[in-house]
Design a protein around this motif. Structure first.
Motif, PDB file in Angstrom:
ATOM      1  N   ARG A   1      34.739  39.663  43.421  1.00 20.87           N
ATOM      2  CA  ARG A   1      34.334  40.059  42.067  1.00 20.87           C
ATOM      3  C   ARG A   1      35.532  40.432  41.205  1.00 20.87           C
ATOM      4  N   LEU A   2      36.634  40.842  41.854  1.00 24.32           N
ATOM      5  CA  LEU A   2      37.737  41.433  41.099  1.00 24.32           C
ATOM      6  C   LEU A   2      38.583  40.421  40.334  1.00 24.32           C
ATOM      7  N   ASN A   3      38.546  39.172  40.745  1.00 27.53           N
ATOM      8  CA  ASN A   3      39.396  38.130  40.160  1.00 27.53           C
ATOM      9  C   ASN A   3      40.842  38.582  40.115  1.00 27.53           C
ATOM     10  N   GLY A   4      41.395  38.694  38.899  1.00 29.28           N
ATOM     11  CA  GLY A   4      42.797  39.098  38.731  1.00 29.28           C
ATOM     12  C   GLY A   4      43.060  40.500  39.236  1.00 29.28           C
ATOM     13  N   GLY A   5      42.008  41.328  39.216  1.00 32.03           N
ATOM     14  CA  GLY A   5      42.130  42.725  39.623  1.00 32.03           C
ATOM     15  C   GLY A   5      42.588  42.901  41.057  1.00 32.03           C
ATOM     16  N   ALA A   6      42.505  41.832  41.833  1.00 34.50           N
ATOM     17  CA  ALA A   6      42.872  41.954  43.238  1.00 34.50           C
ATOM     18  C   ALA A   6      44.382  42.056  43.448  1.00 34.50           C
ATOM     19  N   LYS A   7      45.129  41.824  42.386  1.00 32.92           N
ATOM     20  CA  LYS A   7      46.589  41.851  42.569  1.00 32.92           C
ATOM     21  C   LYS A   7      47.227  43.141  42.038  1.00 32.92           C
ATOM     22  N   THR A   8      46.416  44.124  41.728  1.00 34.55           N
ATOM     23  CA  THR A   8      46.959  45.339  41.115  1.00 34.55           C
ATOM     24  C   THR A   8      47.376  46.368  42.155  1.00 34.55           C
ATOM     25  N   GLU A   9      48.066  47.388  41.638  1.00 36.55           N
ATOM     26  CA  GLU A   9      48.484  48.537  42.449  1.00 36.55           C
ATOM     27  C   GLU A   9      47.250  49.216  43.037  1.00 36.55           C
TER      28      GLU A   9
END
Lengths: 256, 440
Positions: free
Chosen positions: B21-29
């Motif tokens: 579900r996170l899409n781009g959010g999966a690459k954050t701190e």
């Protein structure tokens, strides 16, 4: 109104009342005097229905009904009121809430309608002036943080609101200074009528200067050993309770 | 060997679904933190009654269920369902979550705020990632708490409140976590409340349900009070009687800040609240008040800990319980007064009223003092109603039943009657009276 016949009562297996006989008619004020430990407060508590006391024998008729068979709340609803020697503090329950609930429970029992809020407040206000109660007292928790005198005044105030047929004042004078005593006594006197009666339990004659009794009874060792008019109180005051004790020995001797 | 392997596997699958579900959010701190938390969750074991901290609370019934993350639940709820929960529709700011999802449609008043930010955590992660990363996980460590590790692995939704310095927020913020599910789902709201220097805010957190499912709420709240800040925080737990609720509230207080907490439990089958406050600097105070009303087979466990790490701080704690039927309650309150915490003033009290012979409370107030110039008291009582009070009321004409009701209500109401948000106080008084009426 009240007929007490050969009442015997005990607490924790110890007999305190050893055969009380007393008859009180409508409109009368009876003082019950006696030394500490004679059973004065026990009599007051037994009449109000305190469960810790065990009635061993005897009968108490209140307007022809058997009082001893009734739960404490039903005695109150029938018109018995006990002004406590040590009024209980009830945090979180306001005086006004206590009185409103009490009054409505009593009215319900008697098949009367619940009191309208305005009528209730007006009535309360008029009764407050009887014992010179400050206004803020109504919203305060029952007896919480009250001085000794305030607690006793509050008992008389509650009695004024509930308007009982029989008011039992259990050492209402103890711990009162002379001003508070006068206020309390004047409150009681204003409540006296041809329809109600009072039992005034006291250790000292002082209160009886203000609430003048029709009869005085001397209670000693669980029995009424002498009855008379108000002059008996003066005699007691003058001769002291040692005189009673001697008299009691003589009295007990006669009994034997 | 881990006998709760199944629930772990299930939750790990839930994590995969979160990642998708996170899409781009999966690459954050933040997501790195989630992954770390998931690893920790897999490493740690669920506590048993052999663990001192869980001695009286057996959570086996909770973890033997197969919870799936609430995000995967099918049921929803509309305005008509939720309306009844609002206490002051017009004057409060509302944030409503249904089965863990923020409902923009049901929420109100949160967009136009000046000097403070209120939003779902999800939008805060998007709009203020720096603030979120700065604070999240700072108060609630994942290292030694499997439920926090679990919560942290699933950080997605919850409430974010950030009050800028010198701002007094007038309207109370009322957050609703509503569950509507007959499935075994896990709600994991994550709250982050930050009150900047000399700011003030009132927050009400309500847990409500629209169904009688055996769902599980696992909430972690991290609360920060900077110098001179004041937070009034009211948590009302009214979950379904079949639900499980585990909460952890971690509060850190800077100089001269003031945290006022009301923790009221009505519902839940097995409930465990952990409330931990820490004075980081001197001159701060807090007032922790709790009330639990239990009946049936309910178990409500409150663990609190107050760390007096600095001098001249004050804490006042009062927890009260009314227990009926076969219900149980646990109170464990630790007050730690450190060596440097001179002039500490700490009062702790736990009072319980047992209405039934089968009700049971385990209470353990604990005071550990390492400073020498302090004023600390603590105490616990367990008992029945005072006979003298009962007789007094009956001698005024009260029936036994009315006298009991009035006295029990007064005992319980003592905890909440000082709440200064009138609508909330009235609501709680009514709710207490209702619960007591059905219990008696």
């Amino acid at each position: 109104m009240l007929e007490i016949k050969n009442l015997r009562a005990a607490i924790d297996g110890k007999e305190i009342l050893k055969g009380i006989n007393l008859s009180i008619k409508k409109g009368e004020v009876h003082a019950i005097m006696g030394p500490n430990g004679s059973g004065k407060s026990t009599l007051a508590q037994v009449l109000a229905g305190r469960e810790e006391y065990e009635v061993l024998e005897g009968e108490v008729l209140f307007n022809g009904k058997n009082l001893l068979d009734m739960a404490p709340e039903d005695r109150a609803r029938e018109g018995v009121f006990l002004a406590f020697q040590y009024p209980i503090e009830i945090p979180g329950v306001s005086n006004v809430n206590l009185l409103k609930t009490a009054l409505n429970e009593i009215r319900k029992y008697r098949g009367e309608e619940q009191l309208d809020s305005m009528d209730f407040l007006n009535m309360i206000k008029s009764k407050m002036s009887l014992v010179e109660m400050p206004n803020d007292l109504l919203q305060r928790s029952v007896n919480e943080g009250f001085s000794g005198g305030e607690k006793k005044r509050n008992e008389i105030f509650q009695m004024a609101v509930l308007n009982p047929l029989l008011g039992i004042l259990d050492e209402t004078d103890s711990g009162l200074d002379i001003d508070a005593l006068r206020i309390v006594a004047s409150g009681v006197n204003k409540l006296r009528s041809a329809d109600n009666s009072f039992i005034v339990v006291t250790h000292y004659q002082r209160l009886l200067d203000y609430i003048v009794p029709d009869f005085v009874h001397v209670l000693f060792n669980g029995q009424i050993i002498r009855s008379g008019d108000k002059t008996l109180a003066y005699e007691l005051e003058e001769k002291g309770y040692d005189w009673v004790k001697e008299h009691f020995a003589e009295f007990a001797g006669k009994q034997g | 060997m881990d006998k709760n392997k199944d629930i772990k596997e299930l939750l790990n699958r839930g994590f995969t679904s979160l990642e998708s579900r996170l899409n781009g959010g999966a690459k954050t701190e933040l997501h790195e933190y989630r992954k770390k938390a998931l690893n920790k969750f897999n490493e740690l074991r669920f506590p048993t009654v052999k663990d001192e901290e869980w001695k009286y609370t057996n959570i086996q019934p909770v973890i033997s269920k197969y919870f799936k993350p609430a995000a995967d639940a099918t049921a929803t709820a509309g305005a008509g369902d939720v309306e009844k929960f609002f206490i002051n529709r017009n004057d409060f700011i509302h944030l409503v979550f249904v089965n863990g999802k923020f409902s923009e449609e049901l929420s109100s008043g949160w967009k136009d705020t000046k000097g403070f930010k209120v939003s779902s955590l999800k939008s805060a992660i998007k709009n203020h990632p720096d603030i979120v990363s700065k604070y999240i996980g700072r108060n609630a460590a994942i290292e030694d708490n499997i439920f926090t590790a679990l919560s942290s692995a699933f950080i997605e939704e919850g409430t974010f409140i950030y009050v800028e310095k010198n701002t007094a927020v007038e309207k109370p913020v009322h957050i609703f976590y509503v569950t509507n599910s007959n499935e075994e789902i896990m709600n994991a709201p994550r709250n982050l409340f930050i009150a900047g220097a000399n700011s003030q805010i009132k927050i009400i957190e309500s847990y409500e349900s629209l169904s009688a499912g055996a769902y599980f709420t696992n909430v972690v709240s991290e609360i920060f009070l900077e110098e001179g800040a004041r937070i009034e925080h009211i948590k009302i737990q009214d979950e379904a009687l079949s639900a499980f609720h585990i909460s952890r509230t971690e509060v850190s207080q800077d100089k001269s800040s003031n945290y006022l907490s009301y923790n009221v439990d009505f519902g839940g089958s097995i409930v465990r609240n952990n409330l931990h406050t820490r004075f980081n600097e001197s001159g701060a105070e807090n007032d922790l008040r709790g009330l639990y009303l239990t009946s049936g087979e309910q178990l409500i466990d409150n663990h609190t800990r107050i760390d007096h790490a600095m001098p001249h701080c004050q804490s006042h704690e009062l927890y009260k319980g009314v227990l009926n039927d076969n219900s149980r309650a646990v109170f464990n309150g630790k007050v730690m007064v450190y060596k440097d915490a001179q002039k500490t003033n700490a009062i702790q009290e736990n009072k319980n009223l047992l209405l039934s012979e089968n009700a049971l409370v385990n209470t353990k107030p604990q005071l550990e003092i390492f400073a020498d110039d302090v004023k600390c008291t603590h105490g616990a009582t367990v008992g029945q109603l005072n006979k003298d009070s009962l007789f007094y009321l009956k001698s005024r004409g009260f029936s036994q039943e009315t006298a009991l009701r009035v006295l029990i209500f007064a005992f319980a109401n003592d905890v909440v009657h000082a709440i200064d948000i009138v609508e909330i106080r009235d609501y709680l008084e009514k709710k207490i009276a209702e619960k007591l009426a059905t219990e008696l």
